[in-house]
Design a protein around this motif. Structure first.
Motif, PDB file in Angstrom:
ATOM      1  N   LEU A   1       9.280   4.753   9.764  1.00 60.96           N
ATOM      2  CA  LEU A   1      10.586   5.286   9.385  1.00 60.96           C
ATOM      3  C   LEU A   1      11.711   4.615  10.175  1.00 60.96           C
ATOM      4  O   LEU A   1      12.868   4.647   9.762  1.00 60.96           O
ATOM      5  CB  LEU A   1      10.625   6.797   9.616  1.00 60.96           C
ATOM      6  N   ALA A   2      11.365   4.009  11.303  1.00 57.12           N
ATOM      7  CA  ALA A   2      12.361   3.281  12.097  1.00 57.12           C
ATOM      8  C   ALA A   2      12.552   1.849  11.620  1.00 57.12           C
ATOM      9  O   ALA A   2      13.422   1.142  12.147  1.00 57.12           O
ATOM     10  CB  ALA A   2      11.950   3.279  13.567  1.00 57.12           C
ATOM     11  N   ALA A   3      11.770   1.391  10.658  1.00 59.14           N
ATOM     12  CA  ALA A   3      11.861   0.021  10.148  1.00 59.14           C
ATOM     13  C   ALA A   3      12.740  -0.015   8.902  1.00 59.14           C
ATOM     14  O   ALA A   3      12.587   0.822   8.001  1.00 59.14           O
ATOM     15  CB  ALA A   3      10.471  -0.522   9.824  1.00 59.14           C
ATOM     16  N   PRO A   4      13.662  -0.953   8.812  1.00 57.90           N
ATOM     17  CA  PRO A   4      14.521  -1.025   7.616  1.00 57.90           C
ATOM     18  C   PRO A   4      13.751  -1.359   6.344  1.00 57.90           C
ATOM     19  O   PRO A   4      14.176  -0.982   5.249  1.00 57.90           O
ATOM     20  CB  PRO A   4      15.529  -2.122   7.974  1.00 57.90           C
ATOM     21  N   THR A   5      12.628  -2.068   6.462  1.00 56.71           N
ATOM     22  CA  THR A   5      11.878  -2.437   5.265  1.00 56.71           C
ATOM     23  C   THR A   5      11.358  -1.215   4.511  1.00 56.71           C
ATOM     24  O   THR A   5      11.285  -1.233   3.276  1.00 56.71           O
ATOM     25  CB  THR A   5      10.687  -3.333   5.653  1.00 56.71           C
ATOM     26  N   THR A   6      11.000  -0.162   5.226  1.00 52.43           N
ATOM     27  CA  THR A   6      10.500   1.047   4.565  1.00 52.43           C
ATOM     28  C   THR A   6      11.543   1.619   3.621  1.00 52.43           C
ATOM     29  O   THR A   6      11.248   1.944   2.461  1.00 52.43           O
ATOM     30  CB  THR A   6      10.113   2.105   5.619  1.00 52.43           C
ATOM     31  N   HIS A   7      12.765   1.736   4.072  1.00 54.83           N
ATOM     32  CA  HIS A   7      13.829   2.332   3.259  1.00 54.83           C
ATOM     33  C   HIS A   7      14.305   1.369   2.175  1.00 54.83           C
ATOM     34  O   HIS A   7      14.689   1.808   1.084  1.00 54.83           O
ATOM     35  CB  HIS A   7      14.980   2.750   4.165  1.00 54.83           C
ATOM     36  N   PHE A   8      14.264   0.072   2.453  1.00 55.06           N
ATOM     37  CA  PHE A   8      14.669  -0.895   1.431  1.00 55.06           C
ATOM     38  C   PHE A   8      13.664  -0.938   0.287  1.00 55.06           C
ATOM     39  O   PHE A   8      14.047  -0.995  -0.888  1.00 55.06           O
ATOM     40  CB  PHE A   8      14.823  -2.271   2.071  1.00 55.06           C
ATOM     41  N   VAL A   9      12.375  -0.925   0.602  1.00 56.21           N
ATOM     42  CA  VAL A   9      11.359  -0.886  -0.450  1.00 56.21           C
ATOM     43  C   VAL A   9      11.484   0.399  -1.270  1.00 56.21           C
ATOM     44  O   VAL A   9      11.368   0.384  -2.503  1.00 56.21           O
ATOM     45  CB  VAL A   9       9.947  -1.006   0.164  1.00 56.21           C
ATOM     46  N   GLU A  10      11.744   1.504  -0.591  1.00 59.02           N
ATOM     47  CA  GLU A  10      11.868   2.781  -1.294  1.00 59.02           C
ATOM     48  C   GLU A  10      13.039   2.776  -2.272  1.00 59.02           C
ATOM     49  O   GLU A  10      12.902   3.166  -3.427  1.00 59.02           O
ATOM     50  CB  GLU A  10      12.026   3.906  -0.271  1.00 59.02           C
ATOM     51  N   LEU A  11      14.198   2.307  -1.815  1.00 58.37           N
ATOM     52  CA  LEU A  11      15.354   2.295  -2.712  1.00 58.37           C
ATOM     53  C   LEU A  11      15.221   1.210  -3.777  1.00 58.37           C
ATOM     54  O   LEU A  11      15.669   1.394  -4.922  1.00 58.37           O
ATOM     55  CB  LEU A  11      16.649   2.155  -1.920  1.00 58.37           C
ATOM     56  N   GLY A  12      14.608   0.068  -3.409  1.00 59.22           N
ATOM     57  CA  GLY A  12      14.422  -0.998  -4.392  1.00 59.22           C
ATOM     58  C   GLY A  12      13.513  -0.576  -5.526  1.00 59.22           C
ATOM     59  O   GLY A  12      13.813  -0.812  -6.704  1.00 59.22           O
TER      60      GLY A  12
ATOM     61  N   LEU B   1       0.617   8.636  11.823  1.00 59.05           N
ATOM     62  CA  LEU B   1       1.327   7.943  12.892  1.00 59.05           C
ATOM     63  C   LEU B   1       2.041   6.703  12.367  1.00 59.05           C
ATOM     64  O   LEU B   1       3.191   6.429  12.720  1.00 59.05           O
ATOM     65  CB  LEU B   1       0.356   7.573  14.014  1.00 59.05           C
ATOM     66  N   ALA B   2       1.358   5.922  11.525  1.00 55.27           N
ATOM     67  CA  ALA B   2       1.968   4.713  10.958  1.00 55.27           C
ATOM     68  C   ALA B   2       3.157   5.075  10.075  1.00 55.27           C
ATOM     69  O   ALA B   2       4.196   4.400  10.097  1.00 55.27           O
ATOM     70  CB  ALA B   2       0.934   3.927  10.156  1.00 55.27           C
ATOM     71  N   ARG B   3       3.037   6.133   9.297  1.00 55.71           N
ATOM     72  CA  ARG B   3       4.148   6.554   8.443  1.00 55.71           C
ATOM     73  C   ARG B   3       5.365   6.957   9.270  1.00 55.71           C
ATOM     74  O   ARG B   3       6.502   6.601   8.936  1.00 55.71           O
ATOM     75  CB  ARG B   3       3.717   7.725   7.558  1.00 55.71           C
ATOM     76  N   ASP B   4       5.130   7.698  10.337  1.00 54.43           N
ATOM     77  CA  ASP B   4       6.252   8.132  11.173  1.00 54.43           C
ATOM     78  C   ASP B   4       6.905   6.958  11.895  1.00 54.43           C
ATOM     79  O   ASP B   4       8.139   6.879  11.978  1.00 54.43           O
ATOM     80  CB  ASP B   4       5.765   9.165  12.186  1.00 54.43           C
ATOM     81  N   LEU B   5       6.100   6.032  12.411  1.00 49.83           N
ATOM     82  CA  LEU B   5       6.657   4.877  13.110  1.00 49.83           C
ATOM     83  C   LEU B   5       7.465   3.991  12.168  1.00 49.83           C
ATOM     84  O   LEU B   5       8.513   3.456  12.543  1.00 49.83           O
ATOM     85  CB  LEU B   5       5.535   4.064  13.769  1.00 49.83           C
TER      86      LEU B   5
ATOM     87  N   THR C   1       0.851  -1.188   0.000  1.00 48.81           N
ATOM     88  CA  THR C   1       0.000   0.000   0.000  1.00 48.81           C
ATOM     89  C   THR C   1       0.885   1.236   0.000  1.00 48.81           C
ATOM     90  O   THR C   1       1.859   1.294   0.763  1.00 48.81           O
ATOM     91  CB  THR C   1      -0.904   0.022   1.244  1.00 48.81           C
ATOM     92  N   PRO C   2       0.609   2.235  -0.836  1.00 47.29           N
ATOM     93  CA  PRO C   2       1.422   3.458  -0.816  1.00 47.29           C
ATOM     94  C   PRO C   2       1.427   4.094   0.571  1.00 47.29           C
ATOM     95  O   PRO C   2       0.403   4.157   1.247  1.00 47.29           O
ATOM     96  CB  PRO C   2       0.724   4.359  -1.844  1.00 47.29           C
ATOM     97  N   ARG C   3       2.595   4.556   0.990  1.00 50.08           N
ATOM     98  CA  ARG C   3       2.716   5.134   2.320  1.00 50.08           C
ATOM     99  C   ARG C   3       1.875   6.398   2.462  1.00 50.08           C
ATOM    100  O   ARG C   3       1.455   6.760   3.563  1.00 50.08           O
ATOM    101  CB  ARG C   3       4.185   5.454   2.623  1.00 50.08           C
ATOM    102  N   GLU C   4       1.612   7.088   1.361  1.00 49.32           N
ATOM    103  CA  GLU C   4       0.825   8.313   1.423  1.00 49.32           C
ATOM    104  C   GLU C   4      -0.609   8.063   1.856  1.00 49.32           C
ATOM    105  O   GLU C   4      -1.273   8.972   2.367  1.00 49.32           O
ATOM    106  CB  GLU C   4       0.824   9.018   0.058  1.00 49.32           C
ATOM    107  N   SER C   5      -1.096   6.852   1.652  1.00 50.33           N
ATOM    108  CA  SER C   5      -2.472   6.522   2.031  1.00 50.33           C
ATOM    109  C   SER C   5      -2.588   6.021   3.461  1.00 50.33           C
ATOM    110  O   SER C   5      -3.688   5.712   3.915  1.00 50.33           O
ATOM    111  CB  SER C   5      -3.042   5.468   1.073  1.00 50.33           C
ATOM    112  N   MET C   6      -1.477   5.921   4.174  1.00 51.65           N
ATOM    113  CA  MET C   6      -1.492   5.421   5.544  1.00 51.65           C
ATOM    114  C   MET C   6      -1.685   6.577   6.525  1.00 51.65           C
ATOM    115  O   MET C   6      -1.402   7.736   6.206  1.00 51.65           O
ATOM    116  CB  MET C   6      -0.167   4.703   5.864  1.00 51.65           C
ATOM    117  N   PRO C   7      -2.149   6.286   7.737  1.00 54.76           N
ATOM    118  CA  PRO C   7      -2.219   7.331   8.769  1.00 54.76           C
ATOM    119  C   PRO C   7      -0.836   7.904   9.060  1.00 54.76           C
ATOM    120  O   PRO C   7       0.182   7.221   8.933  1.00 54.76           O
ATOM    121  CB  PRO C   7      -2.789   6.588   9.987  1.00 54.76           C
TER     122      PRO C   7
END
Length: 377
Positions: free
Chosen positions: A323-334, A317-321, A309-315
């Motif tokens: 940012l501490a997960a490595p999967t968020t940045h790996f999906v973004e760069l991938g 709070l969920a988007r900010d939290l 799901t696109p991060r822009e459609s998430m609440p």
């Protein structure tokens, strides 16, 4: 130049981990399945795609307009429409023969030409969730398009001179397999990095070999680094073979960006995830407990990483939290590298975030690992 003895110890401990993995047929089958069958099915079995959907039509008008609407439903999205009577609608849908049934009322064309209000009934089998949602919208667009074309030829008003030109970048044919295959490789890298490192530590504890390590002149840092590099190497090698053999070769998906840059980002991601796998393994007493912990951690990380799901459609709070997960940045760069051909000048913030998260995760896991093996000594 003489090799530092610590590096040699880490190298030999890593080789031991690779031999242990080689003698574990369950893990080998899991790796093989994850990067072949799982990647292929994720790319080809996209549930939101309409493919040979069953549809029936009750044509009570028998006009050129109703025949035109009937002819608009054709393979491969739909099977050839079955022409049925009104009495056959409920029995046909009750037994699951038809996913959609259109009912075109009598005098439909005459009412449209006269400007009188009229409607077409669309019956949907809502138990077929993905087809019901996607097909309902497609059917409405098809019907409205055919009616608009039919009425345009009989209207005296001038048609508008401006049109809409659609340009799909990075995936001109809108092939959903391009998205599914690459995202599954990203997800499998995340999942297997947790499983392999966590299982390696729990396997040593269950077999009693961890006690052997405690009496050897090795440090907890060396033990952790050996597991990190060996399991990361296995995942990177499997991902590279899958990317070139399954995605590029079997599915024919083009790769826009630099593969060395992508795998450099994957190595940073594996550094963080393998450390997390060791941390989870120190919390669990056996493999079933480790599996439950992994589900609690892995599923939210993958679902909220932006790959599904696109991060822009998430609440917010969920988007900010996340940012501490490595999967968020790996999906973004991938996605940026593999889909859009981005370079290091674009994805360097994700690389930096993975480096910081991985260093913190390794430090926390090392502290937990030291306290765990200290209690065992």
């Amino acid at each position: 130049m003489k090799k530092h003895p610590a590096y040699g110890t880490i190298w030999r401990l890593g080789i031991k981990e690779l031999w242990s993995l080689w003698r574990d047929p369950v893990m080998l089958v899991l790796i093989l399945f994850s990067f072949t069958v799982s990647v292929y099915t994720a790319a080809t079995a996209v549930p939101e795609t309409l493919h040979h959907v069953s549809i029936a039509i009750v044509d009570e008008d028998h006009s050129p307009l109703s025949q035109r609407i009937t002819a608009a439903f054709y393979p491969p999205q739909f099977i050839t429409p079955a022409m049925i009577s009104h009495e056959q609608v409920d029995p046909g849908m009750d037994i699951g023969r038809y996913a959609f049934v259109l009912n075109i009322p009598p005098d439909f064309q005459r009412d449209m030409l006269a400007g009188r209000p009229t409607e077409i009934q669309i019956n949907v089998d809502a138990t077929r969730m993905s087809q019901a949602f996607t097909g309902n919208g497609n059917i409405q667009q098809i019907i409205q398009g055919e009616i608009a074309d039919f009425m345009r030829g009989r209207s005296q008003t001038a048609s508008p001179s401006a049109g809409l030109a659609l340009r799909a970048r990075f995936n001109p044919a809108l092939e959903k397999s391009w998205f599914g295959g690459l995202m599954e490789i990203i997800n499998q890298i995340t999942m297997l990095s947790l499983i392999l490192t966590g299982a390696a530590l729990i396997r040593e504890r269950e077999h009693g070999t961890i006690e052997h390590l405690l009496v050897m002149p090795v440090t907890p840092t060396q033990i952790m680094l050996s597991k990190v590099w060996s399991m990361s190497l296995v995942v990177l090698a499997a991902a590279a073979l899958s990317l070139n053999g399954v995605v590029r070769g079997l599915l024919g998906v083009p790769i826009e960006g630099s593969l060395p840059l992508f795998f450099a980002g994957a190595a940073l991601h594996l550094f963080a995830m393998t450390a997390m796998g060791i941390w989870l393994a120190t919390l669990a007493r056996n493999m079933p407990q480790f599996g439950m912990l992994m589900i609690l951690i892995l599923l939210p990380m993958e679902m909220l990483s932006g790959g599904t799901t696109p991060r822009e459609s998430m609440p917010l709070l969920a988007r900010d939290l996340m940012l501490a997960a490595p999967t968020t940045h790996f999906v973004e760069l991938g996605q940026a590298i593999l889909y859009r051909g981005a370079g290091l000048d674009v994805v360097w913030p994700s690389f930096l975030a993975l480096l910081i998260i991985g260093s913190l995760m390794f430090h926390l896991s090392l502290r937990r690992f030291r306290s765990t093996i200290g209690s065992m000594a």
